[in-house]
Design a protein around this motif. Sequence first.
Motif, PDB file in Angstrom:
ATOM      1  N   LEU A  60       0.817  -1.211   0.000  1.00 27.36           N
ATOM      2  CA  LEU A  60       0.000   0.000   0.000  1.00 27.36           C
ATOM      3  C   LEU A  60       0.852   1.263   0.000  1.00 27.36           C
ATOM      4  O   LEU A  60       0.528   2.243  -0.674  1.00 27.36           O
ATOM      5  N   LYS A  64       0.591   4.223  -2.734  1.00 29.76           N
ATOM      6  CA  LYS A  64       0.393   5.626  -2.349  1.00 29.76           C
ATOM      7  C   LYS A  64       1.443   6.515  -2.993  1.00 29.76           C
ATOM      8  O   LYS A  64       1.130   7.585  -3.509  1.00 29.76           O
ATOM      9  N   PHE A  91      -8.512  -2.082   2.217  1.00 32.06           N
ATOM     10  CA  PHE A  91      -7.798  -1.224   1.280  1.00 32.06           C
ATOM     11  C   PHE A  91      -8.481   0.131   1.142  1.00 32.06           C
ATOM     12  O   PHE A  91      -7.838   1.166   1.190  1.00 32.06           O
ATOM     13  N   ASP A  94      -7.882   2.428   4.111  1.00 31.06           N
ATOM     14  CA  ASP A  94      -6.560   3.047   4.042  1.00 31.06           C
ATOM     15  C   ASP A  94      -6.466   4.044   2.895  1.00 31.06           C
ATOM     16  O   ASP A  94      -5.872   5.094   3.010  1.00 31.06           O
ATOM     17  N   PHE A  95      -7.052   3.685   1.750  1.00 34.36           N
ATOM     18  CA  PHE A  95      -7.008   4.528   0.568  1.00 34.36           C
ATOM     19  C   PHE A  95      -7.700   5.868   0.809  1.00 34.36           C
ATOM     20  O   PHE A  95      -7.243   6.905   0.366  1.00 34.36           O
TER      21      PHE A  95
END
Length: 101
Positions: A60, A64, A91, A94-95
């Motif tokens: 991740l 990013k 995901f 967090d995204f």
Amino acid sequence: MDSGVKKLVTKYKKNAILIGCSKTDNRQKSLCEFYDFLLSNEGGAWEESELTIFPDGIDLSILKLSLKNLSEENTDFLLVYFVGKLRIKDFLKDFSLMEFS
């Protein structure tokens, strides 16, 4: 075009990130087929330089960083394609916390 009107063709800056999870099964084949499709006329005739592929998945933090770099390049269109298992709920959580500016 005898009318003197010029057709305006705008070239958008576009990028695609293709993310797989394995080199040994049909998911890898699907990733390769989608890559080939994007390069074809039917898929939009993308340039290879516009495509980034992570066949074994992606951390991740790397995703990013990739997205941040693309946002700094003034990308007009971004396609992110996932193949394989992904805990999408985690995901997206967090995204959604990402900042691009």
